[in-house]
Design a protein around this motif. Sequence first.
Motif: not given
Length: 559
Positions: A453-458
């Motif tokens: 997910r987008a929030q996993d990209l960090a």
Amino acid sequence: MTANALLLNALLPLVAELSSQLPETERYRRLLAALRTVLPADAAALLRCERSADGSDWLRPLAIDGLSPDTLGRRFRLREHPRFAALLAAGQALRFPSDSPLPDPYDGLVAHHSGAPLPVHDCMGCVLQVDGQPWGLLTLDALQPGSFAGDAPLAALQAFSNLAAATVATAARLRQLEQSVHNERQRAEHFRRHAPLAAPRLLGHSSAMRALQRDIATVAASDLAVLITGETGVGKELVAQALHAQSTRADQAFVSINCAALPDQLVESELFGHVRGAFTGAVSDRQGKFEQAHQGTLFLDEVGELPLATQAKLLRVLQSGQIQRLGLDRERTVDVRIIAATNQDLAAAVRDGRMRADFYHRLSVYPLQVPPLRAREGDVLVLAGYFLERTRSQFGLDGVRLEAGAQAALLAHRWPGNVRELEHCIRRAVLHALRRPRAPAAPQAPTAPLGIRAQDLAMVPASMVLDARTEDLGSLPPADPLTPLDPLEPATSAATDPTDTGLRQAVDRYERQLVQQALEAHGYRWAPAARALQMDRANLQRLAKRLGLHAPGSPPPQR
């Protein structure tokens, strides 16, 4: 229209195009488009069989239709994908039962399906034989069960695969003919056999990368010195390896040396070698990098960090090919092709007196500029797919896919750290996704691919996310609070305005502040300060010397 008439209408244009001069990618795209007019598939792919240097068999997608764009960057290891292995073993068109227990390698990659794993669906494929050998695979997936029922779809796919084999064979022949225009046939054949194994592929289909690949092909066969420039993390060493792999020296040594990591007192020994007793610690004779690269290629990375005295000695080698080991009076002749790389503006370094003008001109006979990732439109997802598949294989995962929000985040980011930043970002994203709780899979059901997910990209590097508990932070002097970084934009600082004094001065001032803080925090001990700044100790000492930093009470460094 009957099935035979439909097949004939699809095949006739392809037959007519066999003699036309089409780019390979366009030829393969038309092949898959024609296949989907014959068979009701939601996704189709053409994959090429490859074997790596360690003997592993892989499948590389050359063209896709109906699959996620990052599929083109993936590499499928054959022993990890039993469906692909079954297709190659069958040797002819093969349909998998809808209830097949074999995992589907395209889980999470079908463009018309956002969920995972793929529901029960129809899947079939066929081996392409070229010159009596398996060349690759054609695969078809239909989300509607029963789409490939009966014998007719298998017969149509088998007939189509024969024309597909002729298409790829024609593309290969045209490629050989085009290459022979620039090189004699023996060199072209040598490159075709060895280049894929000798150097990693330069992934990307953007216009900037195509232009770079054309430049590499133009200069590779010559012995001209090449200067590769570009920002940190763009892949300058990969470009150097590609130049060597496409040259007539490809079967000789490729020797790489990081000039920034060489201690000043050992630069000449590393480059030219030494004899026993030449200096304290020289207990035996040793070849230098030039001798190791004889008849091959020497890659000088971070060449802008070489001292002026060493530049003068290197200039003589570039002019005459004569080297002299430390402690030895006799000279030796070497035949070496020089490729250099830097992220600095060497023309400015010449103006500032940090680089000899004659040495610079000797290096930059043929300059190559590697484009930053933000200038390579469309390549981000291709590279992300490559890093995802490699990380999936290393972690032993069943599958990894990018959700739509993650793809949008990757495309929106500016990537100041370029390809290296993207690789690290993908690795962190997989780790973050693994840490997230996942619903257990139903008994005997295929495991769902890991969704990124987008929030996993960090996208903010972990080394920049600090808090009060981080080691050694308590000893740092008070500072203004840091403004949180926007994960989709490169970091900026309002502490200084580069327009006041110029960009170079602003960067020097910022570097001086960081290095001074690290040295003070660690009692002016070089090793722990270098670890805190994530750089080599010798590089830190060289940087401090350039910035005029020294411990209290010690004399200022000689510049």
